[in-house]
Design an enzyme around this catalytic site. Structure first.
Site, PDB file in Angstrom:
ATOM      1  N   GLY A  16       0.839  -1.189   0.000  1.00  0.00           N
ATOM      2  CA  GLY A  16       0.000   0.000   0.000  1.00  0.00           C
ATOM      3  C   GLY A  16       0.875   1.240   0.000  1.00  0.00           C
ATOM      4  O   GLY A  16       2.074   1.173   0.317  1.00  0.00           O
TER       5      GLY A  16
ATOM      6  N   GLN B  41       3.283   9.908   1.428  1.00  0.00           N
ATOM      7  CA  GLN B  41       4.551   9.172   1.381  1.00  0.00           C
ATOM      8  C   GLN B  41       5.369   9.494   0.138  1.00  0.00           C
ATOM      9  O   GLN B  41       6.543   9.146   0.064  1.00  0.00           O
ATOM     10  CB  GLN B  41       4.292   7.662   1.426  1.00  0.00           C
ATOM     11  CG  GLN B  41       3.764   7.194   2.771  1.00  0.00           C
ATOM     12  CD  GLN B  41       3.616   5.687   2.780  1.00  0.00           C
ATOM     13  OE1 GLN B  41       2.620   5.152   2.347  1.00  0.00           O
ATOM     14  NE2 GLN B  41       4.644   4.991   3.255  1.00  0.00           N
TER      15      GLN B  41
ATOM     16  N   CYS C  89       6.698  -0.101   7.297  1.00  0.00           N
ATOM     17  CA  CYS C  89       6.265   1.056   6.515  1.00  0.00           C
ATOM     18  C   CYS C  89       7.419   1.502   5.621  1.00  0.00           C
ATOM     19  O   CYS C  89       8.554   1.604   6.086  1.00  0.00           O
ATOM     20  CB  CYS C  89       5.857   2.191   7.458  1.00  0.00           C
ATOM     21  SG  CYS C  89       5.286   3.658   6.577  1.00  0.00           S
ATOM     22  N   LEU C  90       7.109   1.771   4.365  1.00  0.00           N
ATOM     23  CA  LEU C  90       8.142   2.224   3.422  1.00  0.00           C
ATOM     24  C   LEU C  90       8.781   3.533   3.872  1.00  0.00           C
ATOM     25  O   LEU C  90       9.915   3.830   3.506  1.00  0.00           O
ATOM     26  CB  LEU C  90       7.535   2.392   2.022  1.00  0.00           C
ATOM     27  CG  LEU C  90       7.025   1.105   1.372  1.00  0.00           C
ATOM     28  CD1 LEU C  90       6.260   1.431   0.088  1.00  0.00           C
ATOM     29  CD2 LEU C  90       8.165   0.145   1.085  1.00  0.00           C
TER      30      LEU C  90
ATOM     31  N   HIS D 126      -3.734   1.373   8.144  1.00  0.00           N
ATOM     32  CA  HIS D 126      -2.373   1.936   8.096  1.00  0.00           C
ATOM     33  C   HIS D 126      -2.303   3.088   7.080  1.00  0.00           C
ATOM     34  O   HIS D 126      -1.766   4.164   7.379  1.00  0.00           O
ATOM     35  CB  HIS D 126      -1.413   0.796   7.719  1.00  0.00           C
ATOM     36  CG  HIS D 126       0.016   1.180   7.587  1.00  0.00           C
ATOM     37  ND1 HIS D 126       1.011   0.649   8.371  1.00  0.00           N
ATOM     38  CD2 HIS D 126       0.636   2.042   6.733  1.00  0.00           C
ATOM     39  CE1 HIS D 126       2.176   1.173   8.011  1.00  0.00           C
ATOM     40  NE2 HIS D 126       1.979   2.020   7.017  1.00  0.00           N
ATOM     41  N   GLU D 127      -2.884   2.868   5.880  1.00  0.00           N
ATOM     42  CA  GLU D 127      -2.805   3.902   4.834  1.00  0.00           C
ATOM     43  C   GLU D 127      -3.619   5.141   5.181  1.00  0.00           C
ATOM     44  O   GLU D 127      -3.182   6.274   4.946  1.00  0.00           O
ATOM     45  CB  GLU D 127      -3.288   3.352   3.487  1.00  0.00           C
ATOM     46  CG  GLU D 127      -2.479   2.213   2.923  1.00  0.00           C
ATOM     47  CD  GLU D 127      -0.992   2.457   2.937  1.00  0.00           C
ATOM     48  OE1 GLU D 127      -0.553   3.614   2.889  1.00  0.00           O
ATOM     49  OE2 GLU D 127      -0.267   1.458   3.035  1.00  0.00           O
TER      50      GLU D 127
ATOM     51  N   HIS E 200      -1.969   7.458   7.436  1.00  0.00           N
ATOM     52  CA  HIS E 200      -0.977   8.333   6.785  1.00  0.00           C
ATOM     53  C   HIS E 200      -1.620   9.649   6.332  1.00  0.00           C
ATOM     54  O   HIS E 200      -0.965  10.689   6.325  1.00  0.00           O
ATOM     55  CB  HIS E 200      -0.366   7.652   5.549  1.00  0.00           C
ATOM     56  CG  HIS E 200       0.808   6.762   5.834  1.00  0.00           C
ATOM     57  ND1 HIS E 200       1.953   7.216   6.447  1.00  0.00           N
ATOM     58  CD2 HIS E 200       1.018   5.448   5.578  1.00  0.00           C
ATOM     59  CE1 HIS E 200       2.818   6.209   6.555  1.00  0.00           C
ATOM     60  NE2 HIS E 200       2.270   5.123   6.033  1.00  0.00           N
TER      61      HIS E 200
HETATM   62 NI    NI Z   1       3.193   3.270   5.858  1.00  0.00          NI
END
Ligand code: NI
Length: 169
Positions: free
Chosen positions: A46, A51, A98-99, A140-141, A144
């Site tokens: 995702g 991000q 998480c990226l 999670h997304e 963000h």
């Molecule tokens: Ni993340």
């Protein structure tokens, strides 16, 4: 399509609230295509627009269609202005990465199911009822988009041992 640069903590863009999308124009289409490509390249399950440094309420998610078959066919979700409208009472702990927080994983308590509604890339209303990992990824997304990173919610965060993996988004 082009890859976008993923931003990392402590970049302040990850801590701001993203704006509602109002124009379903070509800029939005390019952003969405770039986000899909960037998520796949990472690879991640995702990605949220902040991000890649864009404060717009857009997320992309791609995960196994059948949760029991993680390597099976994947389903891609593109959601604009997503809103969680219903959550299960039940929650469960799971491991997330998480990226934007490389090199760490954490254990986070999330609702096991939810209903999310929003708009697709053309601005038409969509609604999904999801469970398990997919529900976790959506939580999670969407966090963000409100400047929340999973480490804020984690009961513990650690450096994974070799071979210890968690889906990253
Ligand atoms: Ni993340």
């Amino acid at each position: 399509m082009a890859l976008r640069e993923i931003v990392f903590l402590p970049d302040p863009v990850l801590r701001r609230k993203a704006h509602k999308v109002t124009a379903f124009d070509s800029d939005l289409q390019v952003l969405i295509d770039d986000m899909i490509e960037t998520m796949r390249e990472a690879p991640g399950v995702g990605l949220a627009a902040p991000q890649v440094g864009v404060l717009q309420r857009v997320i992309v998610v791609e995960y196994a269609e059948d949760e029991e078959d993680e390597d099976g066919p994947k389903k891609l979700y593109v959601l604009v202005n997503p809103e969680i409208v219903q959550v299960s009472k039940e929650t469960e702990l799971g491991i997330e990465g998480c990226l934007s927080v490389p090199g760490l994983v954490g254990e986070v308590d999330r609702h096991t199911g939810l209903t999310v509604k929003g708009l697709n890339r053309r601005g038409q209303p969509v609604k999904y009822k999801v469970n398990g990992w997919l529900a976790r990824i959506f939580q999670h997304e969407i966090d963000h988009l409100d400047g929340i990173v999973y480490t804020d919610r984690a009961t513990r965060v650690w450096k994974p041992r070799e071979g210890e993996e968690a889906p990253v988004d």
